[in-house]
Design a protein around this motif. Sequence first.
Motif, short mmCIF file in Angstrom:
data_model
loop_
_atom_site.label_atom_id
_atom_site.label_comp_id
_atom_site.label_asym_id
_atom_site.label_seq_id
_atom_site.Cartn_x
_atom_site.Cartn_y
_atom_site.Cartn_z
N GLY A 39 1.95 7.56 62.10
CA GLY A 39 3.19 7.46 62.85
C GLY A 39 3.15 6.37 63.91
N ILE A 40 2.31 5.37 63.70
CA ILE A 40 2.13 4.29 64.68
C ILE A 40 2.60 2.98 64.06
CG2 ILE A 40 0.44 2.93 65.98
CD1 ILE A 40 -1.22 5.46 66.26
N GLU A 41 3.43 2.26 64.81
CA GLU A 41 3.90 0.96 64.38
C GLU A 41 2.96 -0.13 64.91
OE1 GLU A 41 6.48 0.37 62.34
OE2 GLU A 41 6.83 2.54 62.21
N ILE A 42 2.42 -0.93 64.03
CA ILE A 42 1.61 -2.08 64.42
C ILE A 42 2.57 -3.20 64.78
CG2 ILE A 42 -0.03 -3.82 63.63
CD1 ILE A 42 -1.27 -1.73 61.81
N PRO A 43 2.41 -3.81 65.96
CA PRO A 43 3.31 -4.90 66.35
C PRO A 43 3.23 -6.07 65.37
CG PRO A 43 1.96 -4.19 68.21
CD PRO A 43 1.42 -3.50 66.99
N ALA A 79 -3.10 8.56 72.09
CA ALA A 79 -2.68 9.95 71.87
C ALA A 79 -3.38 10.58 70.66
CB ALA A 79 -1.16 10.02 71.70
N LEU A 80 -4.01 9.77 69.83
CA LEU A 80 -4.71 10.29 68.65
C LEU A 80 -6.01 10.97 69.06
CD1 LEU A 80 -4.36 7.24 66.25
CD2 LEU A 80 -3.10 9.40 66.11
N PRO A 81 -6.32 12.13 68.49
CA PRO A 81 -7.60 12.79 68.80
C PRO A 81 -8.77 11.88 68.44
CG PRO A 81 -6.17 14.23 67.51
CD PRO A 81 -5.52 12.89 67.54
N GLY A 82 -9.71 11.73 69.36
CA GLY A 82 -10.92 10.95 69.09
C GLY A 82 -10.78 9.46 69.31
N TYR A 83 -9.60 8.97 69.66
CA TYR A 83 -9.43 7.53 69.83
C TYR A 83 -10.23 7.00 71.02
CZ TYR A 83 -7.46 2.90 70.30
OH TYR A 83 -7.32 1.53 70.40
N SER A 84 -10.31 7.74 72.09
CA SER A 84 -11.07 7.32 73.27
C SER A 84 -12.23 8.28 73.50
CB SER A 84 -10.17 7.29 74.51
OG SER A 84 -9.52 6.07 74.63
N PRO A 85 -13.27 8.20 72.67
CA PRO A 85 -14.39 9.12 72.84
C PRO A 85 -15.18 8.81 74.11
CG PRO A 85 -14.96 7.45 71.24
CD PRO A 85 -13.51 7.22 71.61
N PRO A 86 -15.97 9.76 74.59
CA PRO A 86 -16.74 9.53 75.80
C PRO A 86 -17.91 8.55 75.60
CG PRO A 86 -17.22 11.69 74.89
CD PRO A 86 -16.09 11.11 74.09
N TYR A 87 -18.22 8.23 74.36
CA TYR A 87 -19.32 7.30 74.10
C TYR A 87 -19.03 6.57 72.79
CZ TYR A 87 -23.97 5.34 73.70
OH TYR A 87 -25.01 4.46 73.62
N ARG A 88 -19.32 5.29 72.77
CA ARG A 88 -19.17 4.49 71.56
C ARG A 88 -20.52 3.87 71.20
NH1 ARG A 88 -13.96 3.55 69.98
NH2 ARG A 88 -12.36 3.93 71.53
#
Length: 146
Positions: A39-43, A79-88
Amino acid sequence: MPAALAAKVTGWVRNNEDGTVEAAVTVARLRRAWAATLGIEIPSTPIERVQLVRCARCDLRFFSPPFLGDETFYDACHALPGYSPPYRAEYAIALPYIPPDAGVLEVGAGSGALARLVSSRSYTGLELSQAAIDAAARDGVRLVKE
């Protein structure tokens, strides 16, 4: 960032050195898939075709050539689950190269996870997503909207 690390990172991204192309797709197809699945539009972008590359060293996956989203895009991603995890995984590669007294500039800081890991007194995180900036602020990390 030390010149040697900068050269390696630039080489990985630009030349796909030590990377495996997992897929090659048109941006139009990628836009349709993200819209239908997430449900995300890529610019819009002048780039017509991209490769999804997996780094053999750290397992990071990235699009080559890279292209930039806008605030709406990154707010939706955040807003997606897991998109900004605490560690990469890429933090393990970068952290040994950051001296305690070094200034750190992170472009695309997400929710500021790297800021909590670096011992530097001078951290600046740049982020387009207001949702990510707000999440970072709740954790005591100040990011700059840019």
